[in-house]
Design an enzyme around this catalytic site. Structure first.
Site, PDB file in Angstrom:
ATOM      1  CB  SER A 160      75.881   6.477  50.628  1.00  0.00           C
ATOM      2  OG  SER A 160      75.455   7.213  51.758  1.00  0.00           O
ATOM      3  CG  ASP A 164      77.768  14.891  52.262  1.00  0.00           C
ATOM      4  OD1 ASP A 164      77.721  14.485  53.437  1.00  0.00           O
ATOM      5  OD2 ASP A 164      77.964  14.136  51.290  1.00  0.00           O
ATOM      6  CG  HIS A 200      78.534  10.785  52.120  1.00  0.00           C
ATOM      7  ND1 HIS A 200      77.334  11.454  52.175  1.00  0.00           N
ATOM      8  CD2 HIS A 200      78.240   9.478  51.966  1.00  0.00           C
ATOM      9  CE1 HIS A 200      76.336  10.584  52.066  1.00  0.00           C
ATOM     10  NE2 HIS A 200      76.857   9.375  51.941  1.00  0.00           N
TER      11      HIS A 200
END
Length: 427
Positions: free
Chosen positions: A140, A384, A387
């Site tokens: 991802s 997060d 990312h």
């Protein structure tokens, strides 16, 4: 011989003839001697550049490493897109949509030590890749870069989604004006995996990882692609049973007796060795392959599930942070395998390149979504710090990519010639 005296005019116009003695020659002789000495001195030592600035080397002789540098604040810097641009931004990276209050994280630009990194030019990029295909293969974080590129190109040409599936992990866009295709291939570990218990998959469930078998998700498509960017990292830290030649060779966090506990670095090394061996042995892939290096996370005050977060609002300076510990070990592991494969690739006509983003990104703890990747009401979601916000520092990866493609020069991909297909094994 007696010298004739020099006649000098007097104030009354009469001439007298005073004899000129030796003392009249002393000052001119000393002056002349000093001038000659200085001239000879400068002539003999001018090579040492003691006087005047050094002559700079010709510009074409200076090669700049765009991956070594620092982040510079630029209050006038504009983003290449916004969260209103007609492109796909995963909600989990859409930090402005969910109310991130600070914006300075979008105002830092990367400044290489010895040159400038040009701003991304969508028209220039699309001209470079005209008539070609480019695929992001990996996890991802790789999809994070891919979505950034789609948004950066959307300012020039609207991408058309021609995906053959509703699975967002596998996407395909075309830019018809430039006959350019952009592909996303989900392969988070790049080698074959299988869930031991698909019906009960969690972050901590044990998966089978076949370290000597490349993932068919990308091997089945790569020979039809021109440019491929491989990347994988964070998934390797989860629990695994490791297989080679169909047999268990060890595990990671399996806590089972009689099974050797192997490090994540062993699996990382073997996986990348398999990837590069597969590339070297493909018959019909004549394109350009990039390895995008390890993308560091920045959890502080704990891990993702026990209070960790990433709340910083400015980058680290070079003297404050560098790759070390496990992050350096992950980076070194994949780069060492890359270098070995690149050396063999040169013999076979395979172009392998390093998209070396790790040093730049270790300094960007401010660039992650943290809790701004979901609505504030969703208090069950973890922060997060893996990312990257979009727009944000991840856009710099595509500035790097454009510069590397330009360095390849005209006609950097030729379909006609077939590579040397002698089987190689890096193991």
């Amino acid at each position: 011989m007696k010298a004739n005296p020099i006649q000098l005019p007097t104030t009354n116009g009469n001439l007298h003839k005073p004899p000129i003695t030796t003392k009249h020659f002393i000052l001119p002789i000393i002056t002349l001697t000093l001038l000659i000495t200085i001239h000879l001195y400068l002539g003999n030592f001018s090579g040492l550049r003691l006087i005047g600035p050094a002559t700079p080397a010709a510009e074409e002789d200076i090669k700049c490493n765009v991956f070594q540098g620092s982040w510079v604040f630029d209050d006038k810097k504009e983003t290449y897109y916004t969260n209103d641009t007609k492109c796909v931004i995963d909600d989990r990276q859409n930090c402005m949509k969910y109310g991130r209050p600070d914006t300075d994280f979008m105002k830092w630009r990367w400044k290489p030590n010895d040159c400038e990194l040009p701003e991304f030019d969508a028209v220039e990029f699309l001209e470079v890749v005209r008539g070609k295909s480019l695929a992001f293969v990996g996890d991802s974080v790789g999809r994070n870069q891919m979505q950034s590129l789609v948004c950066m190109l959307a300012s020039e040409a609207y991408p058309i989604d021609v995906s053959y599936t509703n699975d967002t992990r596998f996407r395909r866009w075309t830019f018809p004006t430039y006959n350019f295709t952009l592909v996303a291939i989900w392969s988070p570990l790049l080698v074959r995996t299988r869930d031991s218990n698909p019906g009960n998959f969690t972050r901590n469930s044990i998966m089978n990882l076949y370290l000597d078998e490349a993932d068919d998700a990308w091997t089945s498509q790569i020979e039809n692609l021109d440019i491929v960017i491989f990347s994988a990292g964070q998934w390797f830290f989860r629990p695994f049973m490791y297989y080679e030649k169909g047999e268990i060779v060890g595990c990671h966090f399996c806590n089972q007796e009689n099974i050797t506990d192997l490090t994540v670095y062993y699996a990382y090394q073997m996986a990348y060795r398999t990837i590069f061996t597969t590339l070297l042995n493909l018959h019909n892939f004549t394109g350009l392959a990039f390895l995008r290096t390890f993308s560091p996370q920045h959890f502080e005050n704990g891990d993702y599930n026990n209070g960790g977060n990433c709340v910083r609002t400015r980058p680290f300076m070079k003297q404050e942070m560098r790759l070390d510990g496990y992050k350096l070990q992950m980076y070194s592991t994949q780069v060492n395998e890359f270098k070995a494969a690149q050396k063999e690739g040169e013999k076979k006509g395979l172009k392998l390149r390093l998209l070396d983003t790790s040093d730049a990104m270790i300094m960007r703890p401010d660039g992650h979504p943290n809790h701004y990747g979901h609505p504030a009401s969703d208090n069950k979601s973890f922060p997060d710090c893996v990312h990257w916000c979009m727009p944000g520092p991840v856009d710099t990866w595509n500035e790097f990519l454009l510069e590397m493609l330009k360095m390849e020069g005209e006609g950097f991909i030729e379909r006609a010639p077939q590579r040397n297909t002698t089987k190689l094994n890096l193991r």
